[in-house]
Design a protein around this motif. Structure first.
Motif, PDB file in Angstrom:
ATOM      1  N   THR A 524      27.048   1.538 -46.529  1.00  0.00           N
ATOM      2  CA  THR A 524      25.920   1.189 -47.389  1.00  0.00           C
ATOM      3  C   THR A 524      26.025  -0.240 -47.884  1.00  0.00           C
ATOM      4  O   THR A 524      25.045  -0.990 -47.919  1.00  0.00           O
ATOM      5  N   GLU A 525      27.225  -0.645 -48.267  1.00  0.00           N
ATOM      6  CA  GLU A 525      27.451  -2.008 -48.754  1.00  0.00           C
ATOM      7  C   GLU A 525      27.157  -3.028 -47.654  1.00  0.00           C
ATOM      8  O   GLU A 525      26.500  -4.051 -47.896  1.00  0.00           O
ATOM      9  N   ALA A 526      27.635  -2.740 -46.426  1.00  0.00           N
ATOM     10  CA  ALA A 526      27.380  -3.658 -45.317  1.00  0.00           C
ATOM     11  C   ALA A 526      25.893  -3.741 -45.004  1.00  0.00           C
ATOM     12  O   ALA A 526      25.365  -4.817 -44.722  1.00  0.00           O
ATOM     13  N   ALA A 527      25.199  -2.602 -45.049  1.00  0.00           N
ATOM     14  CA  ALA A 527      23.764  -2.599 -44.775  1.00  0.00           C
ATOM     15  C   ALA A 527      22.996  -3.372 -45.836  1.00  0.00           C
ATOM     16  O   ALA A 527      22.012  -4.058 -45.534  1.00  0.00           O
ATOM     17  N   THR A 528      23.457  -3.277 -47.079  1.00  0.00           N
ATOM     18  CA  THR A 528      22.776  -3.984 -48.168  1.00  0.00           C
ATOM     19  C   THR A 528      22.990  -5.489 -48.071  1.00  0.00           C
ATOM     20  O   THR A 528      22.067  -6.278 -48.303  1.00  0.00           O
ATOM     21  N   GLN A 529      24.188  -5.906 -47.705  1.00  0.00           N
ATOM     22  CA  GLN A 529      24.512  -7.333 -47.689  1.00  0.00           C
ATOM     23  C   GLN A 529      23.993  -8.043 -46.441  1.00  0.00           C
ATOM     24  O   GLN A 529      23.837  -9.254 -46.450  1.00  0.00           O
ATOM     25  N   THR A 530      23.752  -7.297 -45.377  1.00  0.00           N
ATOM     26  CA  THR A 530      23.286  -7.903 -44.125  1.00  0.00           C
ATOM     27  C   THR A 530      21.774  -7.733 -44.014  1.00  0.00           C
ATOM     28  O   THR A 530      21.280  -6.617 -43.877  1.00  0.00           O
ATOM     29  N   THR A 531      21.060  -8.831 -44.072  1.00  0.00           N
ATOM     30  CA  THR A 531      19.598  -8.784 -43.936  1.00  0.00           C
ATOM     31  C   THR A 531      19.152  -9.221 -42.545  1.00  0.00           C
ATOM     32  O   THR A 531      17.953  -9.292 -42.281  1.00  0.00           O
ATOM     33  N   ALA A 532      20.096  -9.510 -41.666  1.00  0.00           N
ATOM     34  CA  ALA A 532      19.767  -9.928 -40.307  1.00  0.00           C
ATOM     35  C   ALA A 532      19.171  -8.765 -39.529  1.00  0.00           C
ATOM     36  O   ALA A 532      19.448  -7.591 -39.813  1.00  0.00           O
ATOM     37  N   ASP A 533      18.378  -9.082 -38.536  1.00  0.00           N
ATOM     38  CA  ASP A 533      17.807  -8.064 -37.656  1.00  0.00           C
ATOM     39  C   ASP A 533      18.727  -7.764 -36.479  1.00  0.00           C
ATOM     40  O   ASP A 533      18.660  -6.673 -35.904  1.00  0.00           O
ATOM     41  N   TYR A 534      19.570  -8.737 -36.119  1.00  0.00           N
ATOM     42  CA  TYR A 534      20.501  -8.564 -35.007  1.00  0.00           C
ATOM     43  C   TYR A 534      21.864  -9.106 -35.430  1.00  0.00           C
ATOM     44  O   TYR A 534      21.948 -10.086 -36.165  1.00  0.00           O
ATOM     45  N   VAL A 535      22.914  -8.442 -34.945  1.00  0.00           N
ATOM     46  CA  VAL A 535      24.281  -8.908 -35.178  1.00  0.00           C
ATOM     47  C   VAL A 535      25.005  -8.900 -33.843  1.00  0.00           C
ATOM     48  O   VAL A 535      25.067  -7.869 -33.161  1.00  0.00           O
ATOM     49  N   VAL A 536      25.540 -10.057 -33.460  1.00  0.00           N
ATOM     50  CA  VAL A 536      26.285 -10.193 -32.208  1.00  0.00           C
ATOM     51  C   VAL A 536      27.721 -10.530 -32.580  1.00  0.00           C
ATOM     52  O   VAL A 536      27.984 -11.572 -33.184  1.00  0.00           O
ATOM     53  N   ALA A 593      19.966 -17.089 -45.095  1.00  0.00           N
ATOM     54  CA  ALA A 593      18.813 -16.530 -44.388  1.00  0.00           C
ATOM     55  C   ALA A 593      19.097 -15.172 -43.775  1.00  0.00           C
ATOM     56  O   ALA A 593      18.161 -14.459 -43.403  1.00  0.00           O
ATOM     57  N   VAL A 594      20.376 -14.769 -43.663  1.00  0.00           N
ATOM     58  CA  VAL A 594      20.705 -13.520 -42.971  1.00  0.00           C
ATOM     59  C   VAL A 594      21.547 -12.580 -43.819  1.00  0.00           C
ATOM     60  O   VAL A 594      22.027 -11.561 -43.318  1.00  0.00           O
ATOM     61  N   SER A 595      21.775 -12.894 -45.100  1.00  0.00           N
ATOM     62  CA  SER A 595      22.638 -12.044 -45.919  1.00  0.00           C
ATOM     63  C   SER A 595      22.175 -12.043 -47.363  1.00  0.00           C
ATOM     64  O   SER A 595      21.391 -12.898 -47.795  1.00  0.00           O
ATOM     65  N   ARG A 596      22.676 -11.066 -48.095  1.00  0.00           N
ATOM     66  CA  ARG A 596      22.424 -10.947 -49.525  1.00  0.00           C
ATOM     67  C   ARG A 596      23.756 -10.584 -50.175  1.00  0.00           C
ATOM     68  O   ARG A 596      24.086  -9.423 -50.375  1.00  0.00           O
ATOM     69  N   LEU A 597      24.554 -11.595 -50.493  1.00  0.00           N
ATOM     70  CA  LEU A 597      25.897 -11.364 -51.004  1.00  0.00           C
ATOM     71  C   LEU A 597      25.863 -10.951 -52.479  1.00  0.00           C
ATOM     72  O   LEU A 597      25.008 -11.413 -53.237  1.00  0.00           O
ATOM     73  N   PRO A 598      26.818 -10.099 -52.906  1.00  0.00           N
ATOM     74  CA  PRO A 598      26.866  -9.645 -54.302  1.00  0.00           C
ATOM     75  C   PRO A 598      27.526 -10.688 -55.208  1.00  0.00           C
ATOM     76  O   PRO A 598      28.710 -10.584 -55.545  1.00  0.00           O
ATOM     77  N   ASP A 670      24.647 -13.837 -36.613  1.00  0.00           N
ATOM     78  CA  ASP A 670      23.615 -13.018 -37.247  1.00  0.00           C
ATOM     79  C   ASP A 670      22.260 -13.681 -37.011  1.00  0.00           C
ATOM     80  O   ASP A 670      22.120 -14.895 -37.230  1.00  0.00           O
ATOM     81  N   VAL A 671      21.287 -12.891 -36.601  1.00  0.00           N
ATOM     82  CA  VAL A 671      19.967 -13.427 -36.277  1.00  0.00           C
ATOM     83  C   VAL A 671      18.916 -12.645 -37.055  1.00  0.00           C
ATOM     84  O   VAL A 671      18.884 -11.412 -37.003  1.00  0.00           O
ATOM     85  N   ALA A 672      18.065 -13.382 -37.771  1.00  0.00           N
ATOM     86  CA  ALA A 672      16.952 -12.770 -38.498  1.00  0.00           C
ATOM     87  C   ALA A 672      15.642 -13.378 -37.999  1.00  0.00           C
ATOM     88  O   ALA A 672      15.578 -14.581 -37.703  1.00  0.00           O
ATOM     89  N   VAL A 673      14.629 -12.548 -37.877  1.00  0.00           N
ATOM     90  CA  VAL A 673      13.308 -13.025 -37.472  1.00  0.00           C
ATOM     91  C   VAL A 673      12.619 -13.620 -38.697  1.00  0.00           C
ATOM     92  O   VAL A 673      12.471 -12.949 -39.720  1.00  0.00           O
ATOM     93  N   ARG A 674      12.227 -14.876 -38.609  1.00  0.00           N
ATOM     94  CA  ARG A 674      11.585 -15.541 -39.749  1.00  0.00           C
ATOM     95  C   ARG A 674      10.210 -14.939 -40.020  1.00  0.00           C
ATOM     96  O   ARG A 674       9.585 -14.353 -39.125  1.00  0.00           O
ATOM     97  N   ASP A 675       9.767 -15.071 -41.258  1.00  0.00           N
ATOM     98  CA  ASP A 675       8.443 -14.572 -41.627  1.00  0.00           C
ATOM     99  C   ASP A 675       7.368 -15.249 -40.771  1.00  0.00           C
ATOM    100  O   ASP A 675       7.354 -16.485 -40.625  1.00  0.00           O
ATOM    101  N   GLY A 676       6.500 -14.447 -40.230  1.00  0.00           N
ATOM    102  CA  GLY A 676       5.408 -14.973 -39.417  1.00  0.00           C
ATOM    103  C   GLY A 676       5.753 -15.202 -37.969  1.00  0.00           C
ATOM    104  O   GLY A 676       4.865 -15.517 -37.157  1.00  0.00           O
ATOM    105  N   ALA A 677       7.033 -15.067 -37.605  1.00  0.00           N
ATOM    106  CA  ALA A 677       7.428 -15.289 -36.215  1.00  0.00           C
ATOM    107  C   ALA A 677       7.135 -14.052 -35.374  1.00  0.00           C
ATOM    108  O   ALA A 677       6.985 -12.940 -35.896  1.00  0.00           O
ATOM    109  N   ASP A 678       7.065 -14.238 -34.081  1.00  0.00           N
ATOM    110  CA  ASP A 678       6.810 -13.148 -33.135  1.00  0.00           C
ATOM    111  C   ASP A 678       8.130 -12.411 -32.879  1.00  0.00           C
ATOM    112  O   ASP A 678       9.008 -12.901 -32.166  1.00  0.00           O
TER     113      ASP A 678
END
Length: 847
Positions: A524-536, A593-598, A670-678
């Protein structure tokens, strides 16, 4: 008195046999786990492996050494430096040198249709072919690589190759390195080793893929090599090791792997031994005390006949010695026989290394023997004292009822244990909530509560029996009512039978529930802190992602990309403790841009080359303060604290910039899709980059499932070992105690038959009473587990981790059901045997 003792033992052979079995099995478990634990105290001696044929090995030091007031302290470096070019040039003048380069590699076969990944996640290592002779590696098939695009790989056996589990000469393989991912031809094979999975390239291609020199094999006199190294590094501050003889072992991959493997096995077996010892002591003491309590009528008659209190106590202790000595000896024999199979199971399941075996230590057998003897004596101590205090005029009345089950000493000891267990829980929540997440804490704390609840069982049993049997007592017929009254009146018998159930449910629910809850909290903690859509992430602990993939990912339109590196920083706390913390080297803007650290204080966005992000576990954790640290390559720097992270479940580490992690490759993107991107276009471009460089692209959910499983295999096997041993013993103890209790009631069963009860009715009564007792023990165990899980939930809340409690209902239900079946069988079988005799022959036998 001795003849009277022997006659009493012959008359009550079932009771003494039960005591013998409980003690022998308990001592056997202590001896077996003790022997296995003793085997973890010393790792086998190994000589040099990778550089066994090298006369002299020169490399940059991989150990940080810091002088303190109490002596030198050391830590392994995460990113050791390369051998300087000037050192290599100086040593080349002394004689022939061979440059070693080591870099992470993964490869997969391209033949036969679909790709077959070979050793995915393993620590495969690439080297130049010329250094293979230093191991020495020898070709088992094919030839050495001569041109770029040719490789030699390590395989286990020819049989494995034929079965499709590896590669063979002539195969085309896709090889992924930190520099690139491309197809190559296998031109030779070497025998695999247990210290690395090797892939050899031509010297020129290896230098192109990994320019840095990690080590040098020098064919020259060691003294001349040391002198040349001193001259070359004078004034540079570079730490260079010159290794000869057994010291060459330090240049092997993970040279401390044997001792590190034993550390984990030692922790596991230490836990298992602690729980086994606790369970054995608990059950043996309870069984011996119950065996003495069963004989109160005999003691009353002896007191009436003129026996003194001292004679009664002496008789009880003599009986205990006559049972305990051979039982402890038999237990030591069982432990010595059972320890090798235990070690073999641990090796076969991967819990222990392949070379792990039981040694010739004998101290665990001595410890187990005297522990069994002392526990047996302690188990009869209180009961014999109470039996000796029975007055002759009160003997028969005292023997007929379960009075005096809670003397003042039992009240006091039970209260102290319960207060200690709850007090430690409250104290840890108030001072260090993270302590509740540590294994030694959540394993030892239930023990205090288990013993405390067991001591208060005579007080808790009657109301719990009436609660459990409330509905059965109101059903038609007398079975439910009699079961309730028998269980509530025979407090000692009910408490003794419920004790194994109490410990079974309490331990299982506490350990399974705690580990499952902690795993869920980490996920749960990892899911909360990671806002990326993809993790490689790179495979293995020391893997690296191909540079072409990182470049292509960062150029995808509409994608926010954070490329990070694993490293470590070390800090000297209180002037004497050298503490290493895992760290990640990141770009703060990309990370945001890809995380939400506590964040507890400060701002991660302020991180720069002169700053550091720490967590609340650090001794120095005030924003703006400067802290002296050693980086992954051993350089000493002073950095400014820009932010402090909450501790959480312990996975919130340290952050620095890439400049403060030289030599560390990118191992996560970590890769996140920017707002408005395809999103579809980003997904397609990212997966195309992964396919081109042989890199696995995972969505956030897929990554979480792989990196934060709800129950890892190692955790499952560890719990199986810890709980399996303990619960097997408590199951046997439950059956053993019920056989003792039921065999002692043949007179009561005969009276029921004489009053008109049929055999099926008597057997139903015995079975119902056993089920009531199992239910009572389960409720007491559930209470202990509930307190522990609520404490864990409070600790997680204080650590700002919002995660639900995970209760293993399925596993607990299965254990309670198994206990119920075992209890019914253990109670009904001796009752059925007793009912084969005419009731008039059994009625009044105890009188």
């Amino acid at each position: 008195m001795l003849r009277l003792t022997l006659q009493g033992m012959r008359a009550r052979w079932v009771t003494f046999t039960g005591s013998f079995v409980a003690l022998a099995l308990g001592v056997g478990l202590i001896a077996a786990t003790g022997l296995a634990l003793a085997a973890t105290f010393q790792a086998p001696h190994r000589g040099p492996e990778r550089f066994a044929a090298a006369p002299v090995v020169v490399r940059a030091t991989d150990t940080l050494r810091v002088s303190t007031p109490i002596g030198e302290r050391t830590q392994r470096l995460a990113d050791p430096r390369a051998v300087p070019a000037e050192v290599a040039a100086e040593l080349a003048r002394l004689g022939r040198t061979v440059e070693d380069r080591t870099f992470p590699v993964s490869y997969a076969s391209l033949g036969g249709g679909a790709d077959r990944t070979v050793g995915e996640g393993a620590a495969a290592a690439g080297h130049p072919w010329s250094v293979a002779a230093a191991t020495p590696y020898r070709l088992t098939d094919g030839r050495a690589p001569r041109t770029p695009g040719e490789v030699v790989v390590a395989v286990a056996t020819r049989e494995r190759v034929r079965s499709g589990g590896g590669v063979a000469v002539g195969d085309r393989v896709r090889v992924v390195t930190p520099a690139e991912g491309d197809s190559r031809t296998v031109v030779g094979t070497v025998a695999a080793t247990d210290f690395e999975t090797a892939v050899f390239f031509t010297d020129a291609e290896a230098a192109q893929l990994s320019p840095r020199i990690d080590a040098l094999v020098v064919h020259a006199d060691a003294a001349a090599v040391r002198k040349a190294v001193r001259n070359a590094v004078r004034g540079t501050g570079s730490g260079i090791d010159v290794l000869t003889g057994d010291e060459r072992r330090r240049a092997d991959p993970d040279p401390d792997r044997d001792s590190e493997a034993l550390v984990s096995v030692n922790a596991l077996l230490g836990t298992a031994a602690g729980i086994t010892c606790f369970v054995s002591v608990f059950v043996v003491a309870s069984t011996f005390a119950f065996a003495v309590a069963q004989r109160r009528r005999e003691f009353g008659l002896l007191r009436t006949a003129g026996a003194t209190a001292r004679q009664i106590r002496r008789t009880v202790f003599a009986e205990a010695v006559l049972v305990a000595v051979p039982a402890s000896a038999a237990g030591c024999l069982l432990g010595a026989v059972g320890a090798p199979p235990l070690a073999a199971w641990m090796v076969g399941s991967g819990v222990a290394p392949s070379w792990f075996a039981i040694g010739d230590q004998t101290w665990p057998l001595h410890t187990a023997f005297w522990t069994g003897l002392c526990v047996a004596m302690a188990g009869v101590l209180t009961s014999s004292w109470r039996a000796g205090r029975i007055k002759p005029t009160e003997a028969l009345r005292e023997a007929a009822l379960d009075n005096g089950t809670m003397p003042p000493s039992r009240w006091l000891l039970g209260a102290l244990l319960l207060l200690a267990g709850l007090g430690l829980l409250v104290w840890s929540l108030a001072t260090d909530p993270g302590e509740a997440l540590k294994r030694k804490t959540y394993i030892t704390r239930p023990m205090l509560l288990i013993v405390g609840f067991a001591l208060y069982a005579p007080v808790l049993v009657p109301p719990l029996v009436r609660l459990v049997a409330w509905l059965p007592a109101r059903l038609p017929g007398a079975t439910g009512l009699l079961a309730r009254e028998n269980a509530a009146t025979g407090v000692r018998r009910t408490a003794a039978v419920a004790a194994p159930v109490l410990i079974t449910v309490a331990l299982a629910a506490s350990l399974l529930g705690t580990t499952a809850t902690i795993n869920e909290a980490k996920a749960t903690e990892a899911a909360t802190q990671t806002t990326a859509d993809y993790v490689v992430a790179a495979p293995g602990e020391k893997g690296a992602l191909p540079a072409p993939f990182v470049t292509r990912a960062q150029s995808i339109p509409g994608a926010a990309v954070s490329a990070s590196r694993s490293t470590a920083v070390t800090v000297l706390e209180e002037g004497v403790a050298l503490v290493r913390s895992e760290a990640r080297a990141v770009d703060p803007a990309a990370l945001a841009a890809v995380s939400r650290l506590p964040v507890a204080s400060g701002r991660v966005a302020d991180l720069d080359d002169g700053g550091i992000v720490v967590n609340e576990e650090w001794l120095t954790r005030t924003v703006g303060q400067r802290v002296r640290v050693w980086l992954g390559d051993g350089r000493e720097v002073t950095l400014r604290i820009v932010a402090v992270l909450r501790t959480g479940t312990g996975g919130n580490g340290v952050y620095v910039t890439p400049r403060n992690a030289p030599g560390a490759p990118v191992d996560r993107v970590d890769v996140a899709v920017r707002d408005g991107a395809d999103a579809t276009a980003v997904d397609a471009a990212l997966r195309e980059a992964g396919a081109a460089t042989r890199t696995t692209v995972l969505t956030k959910d897929e990554w979480l499932a792989r990196s934060h499983p709800r129950s890892s295999e190692s955790t499952r096997l560890g719990l199986l070992l810890i709980l399996g041993i303990a619960l097997l013993y408590t199951g046997i103890a439950l059956a053993n105690t019920l056989v003792m209790a039921t065999s002692d009631r043949v007179g009561d069963l005969a009276v029921l038959r004489l009053t008109g009860a049929t055999k099926p009715q008597v057997l139903r009564l015995v079975a119902a009473e056993a089920l009531v007792v199992v239910a009572v023990g389960s409720l007491l165990g559930a209470a202990v587990a509930g307190l522990n899980l609520l404490g864990l939930r409070g600790a997680l809340a204080l650590l700002s981790v919002r995660s639900p409690l995970v209760v293993p209902w399925g596993g607990l239900g299965a254990m309670v059901a198994a206990s119920a079946v075992l209890a019914v069988v253990a109670a009904v079988v001796p009752a059925l045997t007793a009912l084969r005799t005419r009731p008039v022959e059994h009625a009044g036998t105890r009188e």
